[in-house]
Design a protein around this motif. Sequence first.
Motif, PDB file in Angstrom:
ATOM      1  N   LEU A 101      -2.453  23.742  23.385  1.00 51.22           N
ATOM      2  CA  LEU A 101      -1.822  22.465  24.109  1.00 51.22           C
ATOM      3  C   LEU A 101      -2.798  21.670  23.882  1.00 51.22           C
ATOM      4  O   LEU A 101      -3.424  21.500  24.647  1.00 51.22           O
TER       5      LEU A 101
ATOM      6  N   MET B 299      -2.162  17.947  23.753  1.00 57.36           N
ATOM      7  CA  MET B 299      -1.136  16.932  23.201  1.00 57.36           C
ATOM      8  C   MET B 299      -2.381  15.768  24.179  1.00 57.36           C
ATOM      9  O   MET B 299      -2.113  16.049  25.325  1.00 57.36           O
TER      10      MET B 299
ATOM     11  N   ARG C 198       1.666  14.021  27.733  1.00 57.19           N
ATOM     12  CA  ARG C 198       2.225  15.482  27.404  1.00 57.19           C
ATOM     13  C   ARG C 198       3.441  15.041  28.962  1.00 57.19           C
ATOM     14  O   ARG C 198       4.800  15.932  27.956  1.00 57.19           O
TER      15      ARG C 198
ATOM     16  N   LEU D  89       6.689  17.638  26.110  1.00 55.43           N
ATOM     17  CA  LEU D  89       6.341  19.222  26.153  1.00 55.43           C
ATOM     18  C   LEU D  89       7.301  19.788  25.955  1.00 55.43           C
ATOM     19  O   LEU D  89       8.857  20.111  26.392  1.00 55.43           O
TER      20      LEU D  89
ATOM     21  N   ASP E 225      -3.371  25.945  27.718  1.00 62.02           N
ATOM     22  CA  ASP E 225      -3.630  24.105  27.531  1.00 62.02           C
ATOM     23  C   ASP E 225      -5.136  23.904  27.395  1.00 62.02           C
ATOM     24  O   ASP E 225      -5.819  25.233  27.469  1.00 62.02           O
TER      25      ASP E 225
END
Length: 462
Positions: A208, A210, A213, A217, A234
């Motif tokens: 992850l 991004m 979030r 998510l 993450d």
Amino acid sequence: MFRLFKHYVPHAVVWLALIEFIALLASAEGAWHLYAHQAGFDAGALNDRGLPLATFAIANSLAMMATGMYGVEALRSMKFATARLLAAVSLGVIFLSVLGFLLPTATLWRANSLFAMALAIAALFAIRLALTQTAGADAFRRRILVLGAGPRAARLAALAAEPGSGLVVAGFVAMSGVERAVPGAVAREAIPNLSDHVVSLGAGEVVLAMEERRGSLPLADLLRVKTTGVHVNDIASFIERETGRVDLATTNPSGLIFSDGFSAGQRISRASKRVFDIVASLAVLVIGLPLIVIAGIAVKLDSRGPVFYRQPRVGLFGQSYDIVKIRSMRTDAEAAGKAVWASENDPRVTRVGQIIRKLRIDELPQTWCVLKGEMSFVGPRPERPSFVAELEQQMPYYAERHMVKPGLTGWAQINYPYGASVEDARVKLEYDLYYAKNYSPFLDLLILLQTVRVVLWPEGAR
């Protein structure tokens, strides 16, 4: 990745080390039978020689770890691996010779050892040759899918592109329309089923990355991906695992608070570490005393001034103490009275100082600080109070490195040898935080073994 006492090791490296350990045992056993055949006696039962075979394999395995045989360069280059293999065998011979003098029944006979070393070199060379000629470095690379296409995802792309990287980015998924830092990323709307997309790309892990979030998510998608057996991580934890550093750019206080780690202060860990420090520092002081005397005489003959010098450093819980080192610089190194960062090819270093720094002999008197309990053998390198005051203002979490005792060697020293600027101090802080967070006796052992590599192949010691 295989988590060994809180420190991650690639599965392929673990399997390679296991195969080579078995090869060392087989070499010792083959040498025993070869010598028995030549000398005309019965080889006997395997149980009767179990200890000598084990000491041979363990000693050489540790020597291979110490010389960097499981590092990226040795896994990619046959030439590099061969050079380090010969150095590892030499270290193994020295260790087994000392052990044989102290405990004769714990090691192979000298003739057996000679045969075993020859067979081991041939077997290990063949294993590494087969590795580089078939799978090569690709055997140690893992495929990941990155959710995100912004600056954080671009960092993962740069990490995968580094020489010797163990990663292959199978693809990027842009989770929002504003993420445009990675060209060629597939929009989330264009993927009907994320878990099927992960499987079709052959990715073993989803990361992850991004930028935002909250509210975005994809929990249902991630749950489906997780149930297919693909690991989900993450970016902060992923970078920490891959680089051995706590990445300051992606780490936040809650991530450190709720993560597993920071157990160096537990009573059993603290007691065992202290016992090791006392025993090891006494041994080093006794064995290293002749070197300290010789270095002291050379320093006195080479330049005017005292043999030793004291300097205040910041230790455990921010308390100040004085380190003791053999002087390697001119007495007027800081004539202006202001602390100065060390630099490569520092002109303040004397002729003798250059030698004792490369061999780390100037550090030997610091074992007295270890014996007194002000330092440990392994831990973050202590900084001067003036530098600490400056660095605590410029970077977050710097004070947290003082939650463990400073050390003679550390995770930062074996991974990032230079520390001559604020930016270098930032990188070293990331390694120091990783050590404080993931401390274990195994990590201490790994650092001590890798310190041998740094001493044998000094890369810009200062």
